[in-house]
Design an enzyme around this catalytic site. Structure first.
Site, short mmCIF file in Angstrom:
data_model
loop_
_atom_site.label_atom_id
_atom_site.label_comp_id
_atom_site.label_asym_id
_atom_site.label_seq_id
_atom_site.Cartn_x
_atom_site.Cartn_y
_atom_site.Cartn_z
N CYS A 69 0.84 -1.20 0.00
CA CYS A 69 0.00 0.00 0.00
C CYS A 69 0.88 1.25 0.00
O CYS A 69 1.72 1.42 0.88
CB CYS A 69 -0.90 0.00 1.24
N CYS A 72 0.40 3.40 3.38
CA CYS A 72 0.93 2.95 4.67
C CYS A 72 2.32 3.57 4.84
O CYS A 72 3.05 3.71 3.87
CB CYS A 72 1.00 1.42 4.72
N HIS A 180 -6.77 2.05 1.69
CA HIS A 180 -6.31 2.84 2.85
C HIS A 180 -7.18 4.11 2.98
O HIS A 180 -7.46 4.77 1.99
CB HIS A 180 -4.85 3.23 2.60
N HIS A 182 -8.47 7.44 2.84
CA HIS A 182 -7.90 8.66 2.26
C HIS A 182 -8.95 9.39 1.43
O HIS A 182 -9.97 8.82 1.07
CB HIS A 182 -6.70 8.33 1.38
N GLN A 184 -9.17 13.03 -1.48
CA GLN A 184 -8.39 13.78 -2.47
C GLN A 184 -8.81 15.24 -2.45
O GLN A 184 -9.89 15.58 -1.97
CB GLN A 184 -8.63 13.21 -3.87
ZN LIG Z 1 -2.29 1.28 3.70
#
Ligand SMILES: [Zn+2]
Length: 349
Positions: A69, A72, A180, A182, A184
């Site tokens: 990822c 991460c 993950h 997140h 934008q």
């Molecule tokens: Zn991740």
């Protein structure tokens, strides 16, 4: 909130937003080649809409295994060199808009063209791969809000940027390419079509947002309300699940929110997401986007607000955008907004 800026190995900017001070950024070991984005904006002669052509984005990362990822912290493939972070923001390696894009001729084939000279950023809400925004502590949601506000102010100051849009796509059904947690941020070099239409409505009634909020607060579709914010399902909802979260004060963007408004937003936004996730057995796929006033003309007319929507129309059914919506932008919604509001109210507590 403690802000620390650094550069990735290809020159892109990374900004850490930490809840405690003392970060000393780790250097990016990857030795990446410089990014060479080509973002071209063409104006549709039939509608006047801006369409952005980004051929360089076809090679971007698509659902990598969890041990690779890029969000991460600290791994060999990571975009974030530090071994831990609270909230981290970096320039997208595969941007739709970028100030480094080369010049383009102003017109080819009679079609108006321009450089897509904006900026695209990725906002990581936590370094915990398996978390989600709705599961974060209120203090972390509050840090994300400060990061969004700071990015909005900074991106709005880039010459040529017309509008800043912070959003989160959640769920593979929505087309998410990384699991993950997140979001934008797009800093557009033009005002988007939906905002243009809202500005036209607001120009006809300068108190549009105040009148609308007053009517919704007196009606049957309120989901949540506080001292500074109200969440409601709009009367003319387009999607099977759609909620708008609006501040009571007329502010243009997240950067204009005062500390009290940000504190309450952290609590109410997390509550709203938890209600959405409680609608079905599995978490709701959604898009949650912050509509902010343009940087220039019309800035006084548009009020900051969140629009959250989902394509899920039943536990195992998804609404696809078919002929009427895709072809004509004429929406047909099978789910009465009043029912969705009642279900979201019942999903709380
Ligand atoms: Zn991740």
């Amino acid at each position: 909130m403690n802000r620390t800026k650094a550069r990735l190995s290809d020159g892109r900017e990374i900004v850490y937003y930490d809840e405690s001070p003392g970060r000393a950024p780790v250097a990016d070991p990857r030795g990446l080649p410089p990014v060479e984005p080509v973002c071209e904006v063409r104006r549709d002669p039939l509608t006047g809409d801006h369409v952005t052509i980004t051929a360089h984005r076809n090679t971007r990362t698509f659902l990598p295994p969890a041990d690779q990822c890029p969000l991460c912290p600290g791994g060999p493939a990571s975009e974030i060199p530090d071994p831990s972070y609270d909230v981290a923001v970096f320039e997208n390696r595969f941007p739709s808009f970028d100030v480094r894009t080369p010049p383009v001729p102003p017109s080819i084939d009679g079609v108006e063209r321009s450089r897509g000279a904006g900026r695209c950023e990725v906002v990581c809400f936590t370094d915990d791969h398996s978390a989600s925004m709705s599961l974060l502590p209120v203090s972390r949601v509050r840090t994300v809000i400060d990061a969004w506000a700071d990015r909005t102010a900074e991106l709005s100051a880039i010459p040529g940027v017309a509008q800043v849009f912070a959003f989160e796509n959640r769920g593979v059904e929505i087309g998410v390419t990384l699991h993950h947690p997140h979001g934008q941020i797009y800093a557009y070099p033009f005002v988007t079509p939906r905002t243009e239409r809202m500005l036209a409505s607001a120009a006809a009634n300068p108190d549009l947002f105040g009148d609308l909020l007053k009517a919704e607060r007196a009606g049957s579709r309120v989901v949540l309300s506080g001292e500074h914010w109200t969440a409601y399902v709009p009367a003319a909802a387009r999607w099977p699940v759609e909620v708008h979260l609006t501040p009571h004060r007329h502010v243009p963007d997240l950067a204009a929110l005062d500390p009290g408004e940000r504190d309450e937003l952290a609590v109410l936004y997390r509550d709203l997401l938890r209600r959405c996730d409680a609608l079905y057995d599995t978490p709701l796929p959604y898009v949650a986007g912050w509509h902010q006033a343009p940087v220039g003309e019309g800035r006084d007319l548009l009020r900051l607000h969140l629009e959250l929507f989902s394509i899920r129309r039943a536990a195992d059914k998804v609404k696809y955008l078919a002929g009427s919506e895709s072809g004509m932008a004429a929406w047909i919604n099978d789910v009465p907004p009043e029912d969705v509001a009642a279900r979201l109210r019942a999903a709380g507590g």
